[in-house]
Design a protein around this motif. Sequence first.
Motif, PDB file in Angstrom:
ATOM      1  N   TYR A  40       0.886  -1.298   0.009  1.00  0.00           N
ATOM      2  CA  TYR A  40      -0.120   0.119  -0.065  1.00  0.00           C
ATOM      3  C   TYR A  40       0.958   1.205   0.010  1.00  0.00           C
ATOM      4  O   TYR A  40       0.694   2.077  -0.761  1.00  0.00           O
ATOM      5  N   ARG A  41       1.954   1.284   0.885  1.00  0.00           N
ATOM      6  CA  ARG A  41       2.858   2.299   0.867  1.00  0.00           C
ATOM      7  C   ARG A  41       3.208   2.644  -0.424  1.00  0.00           C
ATOM      8  O   ARG A  41       3.480   3.652  -1.055  1.00  0.00           O
ATOM      9  N   ASN A  42       3.684   1.461  -1.315  1.00  0.00           N
ATOM     10  CA  ASN A  42       4.570   1.606  -2.677  1.00  0.00           C
ATOM     11  C   ASN A  42       3.381   2.450  -3.560  1.00  0.00           C
ATOM     12  O   ASN A  42       3.861   3.137  -4.548  1.00  0.00           O
ATOM     13  N   ARG A  43       2.029   1.945  -3.504  1.00  0.00           N
ATOM     14  CA  ARG A  43       1.113   2.557  -4.125  1.00  0.00           C
ATOM     15  C   ARG A  43       1.259   4.205  -3.858  1.00  0.00           C
ATOM     16  O   ARG A  43       0.999   4.832  -4.773  1.00  0.00           O
ATOM     17  N   ILE A  44       1.100   4.523  -2.709  1.00  0.00           N
ATOM     18  CA  ILE A  44       1.018   5.843  -2.325  1.00  0.00           C
ATOM     19  C   ILE A  44       2.624   6.607  -3.042  1.00  0.00           C
ATOM     20  O   ILE A  44       2.361   7.612  -3.546  1.00  0.00           O
ATOM     21  N   GLN A  45       3.529   5.968  -2.605  1.00  0.00           N
ATOM     22  CA  GLN A  45       4.680   6.674  -3.057  1.00  0.00           C
ATOM     23  C   GLN A  45       4.880   6.632  -4.583  1.00  0.00           C
ATOM     24  O   GLN A  45       5.587   7.742  -5.279  1.00  0.00           O
ATOM     25  N   ARG A  46       4.189   5.974  -5.599  1.00  0.00           N
ATOM     26  CA  ARG A  46       4.361   5.759  -6.812  1.00  0.00           C
ATOM     27  C   ARG A  46       3.102   6.842  -7.375  1.00  0.00           C
ATOM     28  O   ARG A  46       3.218   7.059  -8.635  1.00  0.00           O
ATOM     29  N   GLY A  47       2.643   7.575  -6.467  1.00  0.00           N
ATOM     30  CA  GLY A  47       1.605   8.716  -7.122  1.00  0.00           C
ATOM     31  C   GLY A  47       0.289   8.196  -7.199  1.00  0.00           C
ATOM     32  O   GLY A  47      -0.632   9.284  -7.492  1.00  0.00           O
TER      33      GLY A  47
END
Length: 177
Positions: free
Chosen positions: A137-144
């Motif tokens: 989920y953190r990766n989703r937020i970090q990729r925009g």
Amino acid sequence: ARADIKISDTASIDMVTAWGPSFDKSALGIRLRGYAGPVDAELLFAKRATDYMYGVTSSAAIGDFEAHGEFAVFQTPGDVPFPGLFGNHRLVPKAVLGVSNNFNIGSGLKCLLEYHYSGFGANDPKSLPLLLADPAYRNRIQRGDTQLLGRQALAVQTAYTFNERWSGSFEDLQSLT
């Protein structure tokens, strides 16, 4: 790259793509759109990173009001911690339903009301820290990816133009949990 191909006076196909260093880091969107009288609609297919999205949108004039709706299903690699559509972790729904109007008050008072639902959000605010701690989920937020942190929200907006130099607006995006 982008292409917009008219297939009739009232319909077109639009495609946009952005290539990354690999297929899993690239994006593609295809939209078939058209209208008949006061109703317009779109069918969408998109791919972003490892997610695929299938959607439909429509808007229509209803008297002086405009009503609109969007529904999409995201096919993910199964990295969403909550059960998705029909209990499938790989299928995550999102939806928006709204209505707007430009009231004839002075130079025009614009008002909008929308309901938002996101299968990517937390069911309960207490589970939000666990969601944000999840690496996928953190990766989703970090990729925009822009996500509601909760499941449901209500949006209200009013705007008014006082003169050529001054305008004002009020906006509220409120979680329903």
